[in-house]
Each structure stands twice: as C-alpha cells, then as structure tokens.
Design an enzyme around this catalytic site. Structure first.
Site, short mmCIF file in Angstrom:
data_model
loop_
_atom_site.label_atom_id
_atom_site.label_comp_id
_atom_site.label_asym_id
_atom_site.label_seq_id
_atom_site.Cartn_x
_atom_site.Cartn_y
_atom_site.Cartn_z
N ARG A 285 -2.16 0.75 -0.57
CA ARG A 285 -1.41 1.56 0.39
C ARG A 285 -1.60 3.03 0.03
O ARG A 285 -1.73 3.38 -1.14
CB ARG A 285 0.09 1.24 0.32
CG ARG A 285 0.49 -0.07 0.96
CD ARG A 285 0.39 -0.03 2.48
NE ARG A 285 0.85 -1.27 3.12
CZ ARG A 285 0.07 -2.31 3.40
NH1 ARG A 285 -1.22 -2.26 3.13
NH2 ARG A 285 0.57 -3.38 3.98
N HIS B 109 -8.82 1.95 6.83
CA HIS B 109 -7.89 0.83 6.62
C HIS B 109 -8.46 -0.46 7.21
O HIS B 109 -7.84 -1.09 8.08
CB HIS B 109 -6.51 1.13 7.21
CG HIS B 109 -5.41 0.27 6.61
ND1 HIS B 109 -4.10 0.69 6.48
CD2 HIS B 109 -5.45 -0.98 6.09
CE1 HIS B 109 -3.38 -0.28 5.92
NE2 HIS B 109 -4.18 -1.30 5.67
#
Lengths: 310, 310
Positions: free
Chosen positions: B225, B273
């Site tokens: 993250r 991502h």
C-alpha cells in the site's frame, strides 16, 4: 605418474579459468603457451577452431564449456573417436529459467507498456489482457534446462506444453514429439520458447513456416542458438502482425553487428548472450572431475552422442 | 425466505460485478439504486465512504474486494460488531508472485542496463554482478501471498528471509519476528519487498530509518500500500546512493498525480496498482459463498480481526 595436459582454447575473458590453481593437471593455454600436439590429453573450449582437434593424436576427451556442443560439432573434422562432454550444471538451468521467466512475465504483465506509460506520466491501470491460466507457453526442448524452466512457469500459473524428439513425461506439461506432432504443438503455443540444442535437424527451425503455424500474435523467445532462427523470417512475421514480439539472446554472428536491423526493432528485445553463463569455478571443477574419471578408465555423465548431437 | 440484499460500493469500472446474474442475492449498486439503509444485509467494496457502513443498522457482514482491508478500517466509524471478510484467493498470490519475480529478475539480471545497451547498439556481455545465491531477498510479510512468493523465489536460487509480527516457519526462509529483530532483518536484505497489510503499526514503515538499516545500495519493491512508504525519504535515499532503485505499484494517492516526481525518477519504476488484481468472477463467487455461510449461521474463513487488522 605424469599429470595429464589440459589445453584451454577459450577467449581471453575466460582467463579466470586458467588462473585457477589446478594441482591435478598441467594447464596449457592455446595462443599463449607453446606445446607439442601429441602432448594434448584433454581440451576445454566453447568453440575450438575447425581442424584443431584432429591434430591432437592422443586426445582423450573434449570438454564443452557450455551446455550446447554445436561449437564442437560444427567442425567437420571433429575426431569422432574422442568423447565429447557437455557442461550440465544446475546453475545453467537456474539462470536460463530466470531469463525465460523474466521475459515471459515482462510480456504477460505488459511491463513494456507500463514503462511507456510511466515515461508519459500516464496511470494506465488495467486487468491483464489474457488470464495466466489461458496463456499457453510452448517449450522447444525438454531436457534438464527445459524441464526445470517448465516447472517454474507452471508454478506461476501458466499452461505448459513442450516439443521434443522423443515423448517426455513431466506432470502438467502436454508433451508433443517428433515431426508428426510439430504443427499441433505450434498451433497452441502463445509464447514459443526455444531451448533446443543446435543440430542439423534443428538449425533454422524458427522460420516462416513455423511462425505461420503459431497462433496469430504469438511471441517468440530464442535463448538457444542464433542458428535456430532465420532472422529475415522473424522480421517479416513481425511486420505482418503474425508475431507480436520477440526476445533474442543469441545470434548467428556474435557480437551482433552494429548495423543489424534487430537492434532498433520496436518489437524485439536484444540481449548479449547472457541468458545462462557458465561460472568459471564450477566449470573448472566439472573438468577436473571428468578428467579424474577418464584417468581411472571410467566415463563421466553427459557424454554427447556425436552422431545425433544429444 | 427473502433473498438477502447485497450492496456493491465499487467504482464503475467494476460494473462487471453487478452485471453478473446472481440468483441467490438481490444486488443493489451504491450511487445507482435507491435503497433503505435498514435493508442492506451485506456490503462488497474496496473502500466504502467513511461513515457509510454505520448507517446500515442490519448489516450482517462486509466483504473486501481486495486482500487488504485498510480501505474499510481507515473508516473511524467502521461498526466493529460487523464481521469483515478478506478476499484471499490463490489467484492474488499467483499474480503478486509474478509481479515480484519479474521485478526482482529485472533488477538481478540487469535488464534495464541491457535495454539501454540495445538502444545504443552496444553488445555489453557480462556476468551477473552478483551471484543468485548471494542475493538476499527480504520479504516484509509472510502470510499466504508472502509465503507463495518466497517459495517461487527460492526455487530460482535466491536467499530468502522474511520479517513478520510473529515468527513463521517456512523451510529455507530465515524468519525474523517483531520489532526486536527488525534491524537484524534489514541489515541482510539486498532486495526488500513489502507485502504487508497496512495497519497503524505498519504505516510509514518504509522510511529513512529503515533505509539506513539496509545494506548499502539496496533495492526496494513496494507492492502493498502507498501508506507504507514515506516518499520523500525514498527520494532522499536514492539521491544519497543508500538505495540503488525502487519499484512502486502503490501510492498514497491513486491515480498518482501527473506532477509527482516519482514518474520521471531515473531509479524508480512506477506501475499503476496492477501487481495483483481481483478477478470479478472469482470475487463474486467468494461473496456468494460467504453470504451462504452467514445465512446458515456459520462464518467464512478469512474474517479479519478488526482490532489488529489481521
């Protein structure tokens, strides 16, 4: 008993080999030391000059510094009575698997596209264009290196098949064998990876006819020998869209000439024959172990059949 | 018996989810359908708007569409009585392992250097700067995804270690646990790979102090993250040479802003991502299976401890 004489016929960058202290043999370096042909007991080389080996009347064995032995067998005067030993270290399989996995993943995961998007500061988020389990990788060659590579690719979720001279049995890998099954193999290979030995039968196997039998938009990786590929056929297949891209680590003439059209082809990745590099320390041990066996009247594993080149 | 109502709180690009024909539930789409808060039985989302979930008095469970649940737990008003279920499909571990292997190999095999040499038509043949068995990869996090990734890397010859909250036992992986062993772990990690959950304890863990404890010239991959990384500390560590490069798939703010200095940093690879993407068809089945269990009074696996976020 006199120590056997080992003649090293290797490029200067392999000087680490002859710098090793070898108690069990006398090292002679071709081009550096003078020696009488009748005193050469063993030879270590990638590619001895054609005709050289037949001039050694007492040669007991020849050791290849690479996993492939085409550098010896392209010599039409290779003395067939002399056992030829192949370097088959686990480290070569590991390095080759790394190379193939990396380039399969760069292709499968669209990393070149993300590199380009990064240069343009574009956030190009997307799902994989093809699911891993629907991505069929076809290996040409399923020896030690091919089998190790196949297992690593399967563990990452890819669908594997392989084509070889004789049928192989490796769990999870669909096996195709011989000329009769070549087209069926090609027809289901989205990514074709060449790991074959270079022989009279496999020379030029990556040609227009082969590319035409692959699925539309297939991708080709050649990590074996430059002699497997017909370069003009590759460039034509990329131009027509039949193939979508290629990775080439090996070339008919190495180093690749500055003027080669392969260098700046937008769909070709060129690497300088680095997929799997023999490590000097391991290679030296392989030769010493082999010589010790021959001197005791035994024979090492990995002696090549000079007729079939396997 | 009435069908339970499943509220999907997902971006429009996930419309494939609500287009699925789901016989066992009534699908409501947040922002498209009108509904009474008391009728919401289940929620599926990556990151529901803070405060939304507490407005559903009869919510029986919340399903995370990703393996991480930080998108739920960053809501200070998350209703703690509601079970939170994590998506833990094998496909996510496979995709993450592919991403990590690819970038470890691009680094280890110097592929960026070969790309540059190709642009310059240079045949830059060389041995690997560091042997595979001497290349130490340190994983932050050794859950399902980390363990799968560790095994795949070991099979390619790398030396593996991992750091986690509690000591783990995975053959071949050197295990470090807890804060007391964090620095010892970092001191031997040539390539640091972050696969941690984002929690209060792991937020900002990739910071100047961490980078200072790594071997000189270490490489960092963050596929977890954006909140794990202090971007300014990374840029400083790259400038000083303490770190030699980084791959970032996740960012504090996504999409990454056009003006971010990360995009054109010569030592940073940015990807949008995409390391591991949940597949709609698999995610739908996971939710249906979970709902079926809750409706029978049972509980699915992978319920998260809302206090520790594990």
């Amino acid at each position: 008993m006199a120590k056997p004489n080992l003649l090293m016929v290797v490029p200067a960058k392999w000087s680490a080999l002859w710098a090793s202290s070898l108690d069990a043999v006398n090292v002679l370096v071709h081009g550096r030391d003078s020696y009488a042909p009748e005193n050469v007991d063993y030879v270590l080389s990638f590619r001895p000059p054609p005709g050289l080996l037949k001039s050694f009347p007492n040669l007991k064995a020849a050791f290849s510094l690479g996993a492939g032995v085409d550098g010896f067998l392209c010599d039409p005067e290779y003395p067939r009575r002399v056992p030829l030993v192949r370097f088959a270290d686990k480290s070569l399989a590991v390095e080759m698997a790394q190379f193939v996995l990396m380039h399969v993943l760069i292709r499968h995961r669209c990393q070149r596209l993300f590199d380009e998007a990064q240069r343009k500061r574009q956030w190009r988020q997307m799902a994989l264009p093809r699911r891993t389990e629907d991505t069929r990788i076809g290996l040409l060659g399923l020896g030690e290196i091919g089998s190790f590579t196949a297992r690593r690719l399967m563990e990452l979720g890819f669908a594997l098949s392989a084509w070889s001279r004789s049928r192989k049995s490796l769990p999870g890998v669909r096996s195709f064998a011989g000329e009769a099954e070549f087209d069926a193999f090609l027809g289901q290979a989205d990514i074709l990876v060449c790991l074959l030995s270079l022989t009279r039968k496999t020379a030029g196997i990556l040609n227009a006819r082969t590319f035409a039998a692959l699925p539309q938009g297939a991708f080709v990786i050649n990590a074996a020998r430059g002699g497997h590929l017909i370069e003009a056929d590759l460039i034509a297949a990329l131009a027509s869209g039949r193939l979508s891209g290629a990775v080439l680590d090996v070339f008919e003439n190495e180093p690749l000439a500055k003027a080669s059209p392969l260098w700046n082809h937008p769909k070709i990745t060129v690497t300088p024959h680095i997929a799997a590099v023999s490590q000097p320390a391991i290679a030296v041990q392989y030769v010493l172990d082999g010589i010790a066996l021959f001197e005791r009247g035994q024979r090492p594993e990995n002696i090549v059949d000079v007729e079939t080149a396997y």
